[in-house]
Design a protein around this motif. Structure first.
Motif, PDB file in Angstrom:
ATOM      1  N   LYS A 176       0.967  -1.107   0.026  1.00 31.89           N
ATOM      2  CA  LYS A 176       0.214  -0.062  -0.102  1.00 31.89           C
ATOM      3  C   LYS A 176       0.869   1.069  -0.010  1.00 31.89           C
ATOM      4  O   LYS A 176       0.560   2.123  -0.586  1.00 31.89           O
ATOM      5  CB  LYS A 176      -1.053   0.028   1.100  1.00 31.89           C
ATOM      6  N   GLN A 177       2.088   1.033   0.819  1.00 33.62           N
ATOM      7  CA  GLN A 177       2.840   2.398   0.890  1.00 33.62           C
ATOM      8  C   GLN A 177       3.570   2.612  -0.264  1.00 33.62           C
ATOM      9  O   GLN A 177       3.861   3.754  -0.754  1.00 33.62           O
ATOM     10  CB  GLN A 177       3.680   2.161   1.990  1.00 33.62           C
ATOM     11  N   SER A 200       0.957   4.237  -2.883  1.00 30.05           N
ATOM     12  CA  SER A 200       0.887   5.539  -2.772  1.00 30.05           C
ATOM     13  C   SER A 200       1.940   6.535  -2.895  1.00 30.05           C
ATOM     14  O   SER A 200       1.996   7.446  -3.334  1.00 30.05           O
ATOM     15  CB  SER A 200       0.286   5.699  -1.272  1.00 30.05           C
TER      16      SER A 200
END
Length: 128
Positions: free
Chosen positions: A122-123, A126
């Motif tokens: 997810k990081q 993003s």
């Protein structure tokens, strides 16, 4: 909340945990019924403690069992008599409950690494 606890003990969905926890309460009830027959003292404190620990760890133990069986069988569908299926289910549930204190840590470690990998993915998405 501590991230380690969030990724391990909070790693299963609430619905799955509650469902498995309720099924896991069958075994302490059976042990209580058996131990209260013919004795005035009931269950020893050590057995009560083991029942409590196994009851809370049973959902993680069952998660490990279902993950392994799911990996081995894949999408295979097995047919059998309801009696044989019920007995097999009861036996696997009782083994998972009785050995929860030993099996559950495997599930907790898996959940930690799985959720850590999800957070990393997810990081990285993003940041891109």
């Amino acid at each position: 909340m501590n991230p380690i606890i969030q990724k391990t003990l909070g790693g299963l969905s609430k619905e799955y945990y509650v469902r498995q926890f309720l099924f896991g309460l069958i075994f302490p009830a059976i042990l209580y019924f058996i131990s209260s027959q013919g004795t005035a003292d009931g269950m020893p404190a050590s057995l009560i403690l083991l029942c409590i620990v196994n009851a809370f760890l049973y959902p993680y133990s069952r998660f490990v069992y279902e993950s392994v069986v799911g990996y081995i069988l894949g999408d295979t569908v097995l047919f059998g008599s309801i009696f044989v299926v019920a007995i097999t289910k009861y036996i696997t549930m009782s083994i998972c409950w009785a050995a929860a204190i030993f099996i559950a840590p495997v599930g907790l470690v898996y959940l930690y690494f799985y959720h850590t990998k999800q957070d990393t993915n997810k990081q990285s998405q993003s940041d891109a």
